[in-house]
Design a protein around this motif. Structure first.
Motif, short mmCIF file in Angstrom:
data_model
loop_
_atom_site.label_atom_id
_atom_site.label_comp_id
_atom_site.label_asym_id
_atom_site.label_seq_id
_atom_site.Cartn_x
_atom_site.Cartn_y
_atom_site.Cartn_z
N THR A 5 0.86 -1.18 0.00
CA THR A 5 0.00 0.00 0.00
C THR A 5 0.89 1.22 0.00
N HIS A 6 0.45 2.24 -0.72
CA HIS A 6 1.29 3.42 -0.74
C HIS A 6 0.45 4.67 -1.00
N GLN A 7 0.73 5.73 -0.27
CA GLN A 7 0.12 7.02 -0.53
C GLN A 7 1.22 7.93 -1.06
N GLU A 34 1.34 14.68 -1.80
CA GLU A 34 0.80 15.86 -2.49
C GLU A 34 2.01 16.66 -2.95
N GLU A 51 -3.00 -1.23 -3.08
CA GLU A 51 -3.71 0.03 -2.95
C GLU A 51 -2.72 1.17 -3.14
N ARG A 79 -2.75 5.48 -3.38
CA ARG A 79 -3.49 6.74 -3.35
C ARG A 79 -2.71 7.76 -4.15
N PRO A 139 -2.11 11.56 -5.58
CA PRO A 139 -2.37 12.91 -5.09
C PRO A 139 -3.13 13.77 -6.11
N TYR A 157 -8.10 8.23 -5.50
CA TYR A 157 -7.51 9.47 -6.01
C TYR A 157 -7.90 10.58 -5.05
N ASN A 158 -6.94 11.35 -4.58
CA ASN A 158 -7.20 12.37 -3.57
C ASN A 158 -7.79 13.67 -4.11
#
Length: 186
Positions: free
Chosen positions: A111-113, A116, A133, A135, A137, A157-158
């Motif tokens: 998982t990775h975000q 921004e 998963e 996310r 920015p 998608y943020n």
């Protein structure tokens, strides 16, 4: 003192990485299994230090925001490619604006975000990864060719749907990806 083109050994970096004592930037700095390389823009890009990906044990990497008071702004082309350790955790700072070509190809990241401020993801950057998963920015403006080729479902998608429609997305960005639906979080 002249900048050395060989990387600084990890044992030599404890005082150097966050110090402003040196007025000359090192071309390469090795820290905590990562190699920071000065790029053409005068900022640093990062990837795995040579030989780090060979173990099968999970590992956690935390990319630094700055080296010698110079921002780390990119993941290098092939930077974490073929890092086949299961369940890797890679923390990226908000200073990362670009992920290079093949940066995480055949890497295993659950998982990775992404931070921004990230604006571009290079060709095949996450191709054939174990990402479950991811996310993306709202700052994203470009997805290269085959970025998520043969990757599991990606669904977050943020930004808003309008923001998503403004992104330059190559027609092959999601080739071979069971991409069914995206959730807009912004």
């Amino acid at each position: 003192v002249k900048a050395d083109s060989s990387p600084i050994a990890p044992s030599q970096t404890e005082d150097i990485a966050d110090s402003d004592k040196s007025s000359e930037k090192q071309k390469e700095v090795a820290l905590d299994g990562l190699l920071y390389t000065l790029n053409e823009e005068g900022t640093y890009e990062v990837g795995l230090e040579r030989g780090v990906s060979s173990s099968s044990d999970p590992v956690s990497f935390s990319v630094r925001e700055k080296i010698f008071d110079t921002p780390v702004t990119a993941i290098a082309d092939d930077g974490f490619a073929e890092c086949i350790r299961p369940n890797n955790d890679i923390q990226l700072p908000k200073t990362i604006g670009k992920i290079g070509k093949n940066a995480f190809t055949i890497a295993w990241i659950e998982t990775h975000q992404l931070p921004e401020g990230l604006t571009a993801i290079g060709d095949f950057a996450f191709s054939k990864t174990g990402v479950a998963e991811l996310r993306l920015p709202s700052s994203l403006s470009r997805l290269g060719r085959g970025v998520f080729r043969y990757v599991g479902e990606l669904s977050f998608y943020n930004g808003s749907q309008l923001d998503w429609e403004r992104i330059e997305i190559d027609e092959t960005s999601f080739a071979g990806c069971p991409f069914h639906e995206i959730s807009f979080l912004g």
